[in-house]
Design an enzyme around this catalytic site. Sequence first.
Site, PDB file in Angstrom:
ATOM      1  N   LYS A  55      12.822 -16.467  28.813  1.00 32.45           N
ATOM      2  CA  LYS A  55      13.227 -15.173  29.367  1.00 32.45           C
ATOM      3  C   LYS A  55      14.404 -15.338  30.327  1.00 32.45           C
ATOM      4  CE  LYS A  55       8.577 -13.581  28.505  1.00 32.45           C
ATOM      5  NZ  LYS A  55       7.184 -13.507  28.978  1.00 32.45           N
ATOM      6  N   GLN A  99       3.873 -13.561  34.613  1.00 35.48           N
ATOM      7  CA  GLN A  99       3.523 -14.207  33.355  1.00 35.48           C
ATOM      8  C   GLN A  99       2.010 -14.288  33.179  1.00 35.48           C
ATOM      9  OE1 GLN A  99       5.603 -15.171  30.845  1.00 35.48           O
ATOM     10  NE2 GLN A  99       3.773 -15.679  29.688  1.00 35.48           N
ATOM     11  N   ASP A 122       8.064  -4.903  32.157  1.00 34.16           N
ATOM     12  CA  ASP A 122       7.228  -5.482  31.107  1.00 34.16           C
ATOM     13  C   ASP A 122       6.148  -4.496  30.656  1.00 34.16           C
ATOM     14  OD1 ASP A 122       6.726  -7.600  29.372  1.00 34.16           O
ATOM     15  OD2 ASP A 122       5.252  -8.530  30.698  1.00 34.16           O
TER      16      ASP A 122
END
Length: 281
Positions: A55, A99, A122
Amino acid sequence: MSAQILDGKALAQHFEEEMQGRVEALKAKAGGRTPILATILVGADPASATYVRMKGNACRRVGMDSLAVELPADTTTGQLLARIGELNDNPDVHGILLQHPVPAQIDERRCFDAIRLDKDVDGVTCLGFGRMAMDEAAYGSATPKGIMRLLEHYQVPLEGKHAVVVGRSAILGKPMAMMLLAANATVTICHSRTRDLPALVRQANIVVGAVGRPEFIKADWIKDGAVVVDAGFHPEKCGDIELGPLTDRVAAYTPVPGGVGPMTINTLIFQTLAAAEKALG
């Protein structure tokens, strides 16, 4: 019949070229300030570390910056919430990625929901999911949003079609179903405990595999001419759907790898850039 390949890798590269121009324009407008995605990695899980690195690399390819926050495996919920709070308050950070998964002692849902809505690029917060499901402004969960962008680019018709989503996770199966519903598809949500699952899958014009088990969905469950989207990826280099026997009898399919995965990362960067444009524009 030769199926159309829904090439997420090529499409992600195309979108990156477009985003480079948008980033340059934003920097010029904002006096050189650069869009920044903050990534939070708790612990030293090798797979998670690889995803975070990918990312960060994607950010740099389009001219954005990535702020890597690495915390030890014994981090507490309170300590992680404090770091998220700092990033929420940092005007130079435009998107925040926590994450998944975090170590077991951490309340992951509480930490996800601490991310500010305008930085939830996200699409992991309950608030963001609720707003998305109600057709209000919010960033969609990255994988299903990436799938929708892929289907849109390849002009896969959704309106009036029967879509079967196999999987019900909070960041994939459920938001996927809501996005398809918003696109006027008729949606059935199934999972690993659904009774007579093969019969339900055989009804589908569009099948989305999001169950998290290698080749759990068998090729003979899927009817000829369907569109097959495989959102799984496993160490065996396969997805959630048995794709091999399908490539010459379905209308279109996402390859594994090279289908959904690149579009997930691309969508995260795409939404971070959108957040930066709102903040700096």
